[in-house]
Scaffold this motif. Structure first.
Motif, mmCIF file in Angstrom:
data_model
loop_
_atom_site.group_PDB
_atom_site.id
_atom_site.type_symbol
_atom_site.label_atom_id
_atom_site.label_comp_id
_atom_site.label_asym_id
_atom_site.label_seq_id
_atom_site.Cartn_x
_atom_site.Cartn_y
_atom_site.Cartn_z
ATOM 1 N N THR A 134 14.756 -26.247 90.451
ATOM 2 C CA THR A 134 15.036 -26.761 91.795
ATOM 3 C C THR A 134 14.471 -28.159 92.036
ATOM 4 N N ALA A 135 13.641 -28.657 91.136
ATOM 5 C CA ALA A 135 13.047 -29.983 91.325
ATOM 6 C C ALA A 135 12.741 -30.592 89.972
ATOM 7 N N GLY A 136 12.972 -31.931 89.884
ATOM 8 C CA GLY A 136 12.718 -32.595 88.618
ATOM 9 C C GLY A 136 12.567 -34.081 88.775
ATOM 10 N N GLU A 137 12.721 -34.792 87.657
ATOM 11 C CA GLU A 137 12.535 -36.240 87.661
ATOM 12 C C GLU A 137 13.860 -37.003 87.692
ATOM 13 N N TRP A 138 14.877 -36.496 86.965
ATOM 14 C CA TRP A 138 16.155 -37.198 86.891
ATOM 15 C C TRP A 138 17.291 -36.198 87.037
ATOM 16 N N ILE A 139 18.448 -36.702 87.519
ATOM 17 C CA ILE A 139 19.553 -35.805 87.827
ATOM 18 C C ILE A 139 20.879 -36.530 87.604
ATOM 19 N N GLY A 140 21.909 -35.747 87.374
ATOM 20 C CA GLY A 140 23.277 -36.259 87.280
ATOM 21 C C GLY A 140 24.213 -35.314 88.010
ATOM 22 N N ARG A 141 25.171 -35.865 88.767
ATOM 23 C CA ARG A 141 26.089 -35.049 89.568
ATOM 24 C C ARG A 141 27.520 -35.495 89.300
ATOM 25 N N SER A 142 28.429 -34.514 89.354
ATOM 26 C CA SER A 142 29.847 -34.820 89.200
ATOM 27 C C SER A 142 30.515 -34.846 90.574
ATOM 28 N N GLN A 143 31.737 -35.326 90.606
ATOM 29 C CA GLN A 143 32.536 -35.233 91.808
ATOM 30 C C GLN A 143 33.026 -33.790 91.963
ATOM 31 N N PRO A 144 33.302 -33.359 93.181
ATOM 32 C CA PRO A 144 33.842 -32.007 93.368
ATOM 33 C C PRO A 144 35.119 -31.809 92.553
ATOM 34 N N LEU A 145 35.254 -30.628 91.962
ATOM 35 C CA LEU A 145 36.441 -30.304 91.172
ATOM 36 C C LEU A 145 36.786 -28.840 91.354
ATOM 37 N N ALA A 146 38.033 -28.494 91.054
ATOM 38 C CA ALA A 146 38.491 -27.112 91.212
ATOM 39 C C ALA A 146 37.812 -26.216 90.177
ATOM 40 N N SER A 147 37.451 -25.026 90.597
ATOM 41 C CA SER A 147 36.802 -24.089 89.668
ATOM 42 C C SER A 147 37.741 -23.626 88.570
ATOM 43 N N SER A 148 39.046 -23.823 88.774
ATOM 44 C CA SER A 148 40.038 -23.426 87.768
ATOM 45 C C SER A 148 40.309 -24.532 86.758
ATOM 46 N N THR A 149 39.572 -25.641 86.846
ATOM 47 C CA THR A 149 39.781 -26.768 85.933
ATOM 48 C C THR A 149 39.558 -26.336 84.479
ATOM 49 N N THR A 150 40.476 -26.739 83.635
ATOM 50 C CA THR A 150 40.358 -26.393 82.207
ATOM 51 C C THR A 150 40.040 -27.605 81.336
ATOM 52 N N ALA A 151 40.253 -28.808 81.858
ATOM 53 C CA ALA A 151 39.994 -30.020 81.073
ATOM 54 C C ALA A 151 38.491 -30.217 80.910
ATOM 55 N N PRO A 152 38.029 -30.643 79.723
ATOM 56 C CA PRO A 152 36.596 -30.882 79.511
ATOM 57 C C PRO A 152 36.082 -31.961 80.467
ATOM 58 N N GLN A 153 34.868 -31.799 80.947
ATOM 59 C CA GLN A 153 34.235 -32.724 81.877
ATOM 60 C C GLN A 153 33.060 -33.436 81.198
ATOM 61 N N LYS A 154 32.726 -34.641 81.735
ATOM 62 C CA LYS A 154 31.578 -35.402 81.239
ATOM 63 C C LYS A 154 30.583 -35.566 82.380
#
Length: 400
Positions: free
Chosen positions: A372-392
């Motif tokens: 729940t807490a750390g030093e660094w973080i990365g977030r993606s844009q909202p996407l559909a839970s049914s997405t099948t394409a690989p994400q970065k």
């Protein structure tokens, strides 16, 4: 079995040697004792002859003493080196009788307490049977030799079913249940055999068995198939369709019985429509969500992290509870890495990816190991839970 009896015969010869060798040694000692007795008798005869000659005046006293001394020296010479006679209470017949009784008694005890039948069965099962009848005979002998073997009983029951002997199979499966316990699969096999043994007549007994099996395991295939058959025979076509559809879900795609089962479902639908009914469509199964994401670390952060720092990768609903829907844990040393987040990774059964239409991917580095807490973080844009394409997903920002 020939090898076994040869080994047993060799061991028997070794055992008999412990009995017969002492007998042979006693025989030699007896011969030596008999020779000693003969020498003593000859000595006494010589002394008696000398006494007779002295009485007749042939020998004087000095000659008499010299002759007696000579006879005594000859006796000592003949008996020198001979052991003292040994006294035995067994006598000669006892060892010979034991030599006969030991193998006979050993053979009798082995035939009574031994496992020659199991040894023979083991040798038979090492070779493939030439026919189904031969296999059945082997299993029957195996059950006779091991009446408490649930495995042998189970295979015999299945073999009886393939030979269209459901009554015999039902009895065998009942014995199997009594030994192995009321396992769902065994209850289903017992119910199926009993159904065909009763001429395809449904009974309270069969109903109890199938109910108990499905209560313990709702996916028990034999019970599902049997209930479908019984419903079809009773012209309850919708029930047959439902049971067989449930069974179809349990079978792997390559299972050959799927074709026959699908044919039965089709016939049940045709008969239901022909009788004026309407087929109730099964609810569409919800497709499980599965997101594939590659996580990497920004170049300017690589010098600021440590290999052992924890990396938490999770998906959370954009409009829903803040708790992660699916999560994985790695370390900085594992990066870059590709992970999959799906319904199987749900933190709670009611919080699955597939239950929420839109999610966000998050990756957090925590030196203290706290998700729940750390030093660094990365977030993606909202996407559909049914997405099948690989994400970065790149960890590139301080965690505030």
């Amino acid at each position: 079995m020939i090898d076994f009896w040869l080994a047993a015969g060799l061991l028997l010869l070794v055992a008999l040697s412990f009995l017969l060798i002492p007998v042979l040694r006693n025989r030699r000692a007896q011969l030596e004792e008999d020779r000693t007795a003969l020498n003593v008798a000859l000595y006494q005869e010589r002394v008696a002859e000398l006494q007779t000659q002295q009485e007749e005046g042939v020998l004087d006293a000095a000659q008499m003493d010299a002759g007696r001394a000579e006879a005594a020296r000859e006796l000592l010479a003949d008996t020198e080196g001979v052991d003292a006679p040994r006294v035995t209470r067994l006598g000669k017949p006892a060892p010979l009788l034991a030599a006969i009784l030991v193998p006979v008694l050993g053979l009798g005890l082995y035939l009574h307490f031994g496992a020659s039948d199991k040894v023979e069965l083991t040798r038979e099962f090492s070779q493939a049977p030439q026919s189904m009848e031969e296999m059945t005979q082997r299993l029957e002998r195996a059950v006779a030799a091991q009446p408490d073997s649930a495995e042998a009983l189970y295979f015999l029951g299945r073999t009886y079913m393939t030979q269209d002997r459901p009554a015999d199979a039902a009895k065998i499966f009942e014995r199997t249940v009594n030994i192995a316990g009321r396992q769902p699969e065994l209850l289903g096999q017992w119910a199926q055999a009993q159904y065909f043994a009763d001429g395809k007549k449904w009974s309270d007994k069969i109903q109890v068995l199938t109910d108990e099996a499905l209560k313990a395991d709702p996916k028990e295939v034999t019970s599902l198939g049997l209930l479908g058959i019984a419903a079809f025979e009773a012209e309850r076509y919708q029930d047959a369709i439902d049971y067989w559809n449930r069974l179809l879900e349990q079978l792997p795609p390559e299972d050959k019985s799927r074709i026959a089962l699908q044919g039965g479902i089709t016939r049940a639908k045709e008969k239901l429509v022909a009788s004026g009914g309407k087929v109730a469509e099964a609810p569409v199964a919800k497709v499980a969500a599965l997101l594939k994401v590659r996580v990497d670390l920004a170049a300017d952060l690589k010098a600021k992290v440590q290999p052992g720092d924890s990396v938490f990768i999770f998906a959370r609903a954009t409009n829903g509870p803040p708790a992660p829907l699916a999560a994985k844990r790695l370390t900085v040393a594992d990066l870059p890495a590709t992970v999959e987040l799906g319904d199987a990774d749900a933190m709670m059964p009611q919080l699955k990816l597939s239950n929420f239409p839109e999610v966000q991917l998050v990756a957090r580095i925590s030196r203290a190991g706290k998700p729940t807490a750390g030093e660094w973080i990365g977030r993606s844009q909202p996407l559909a839970s049914s997405t099948t394409a690989p994400q970065k997903l790149t960890i590139d920002s301080p965690d505030k």
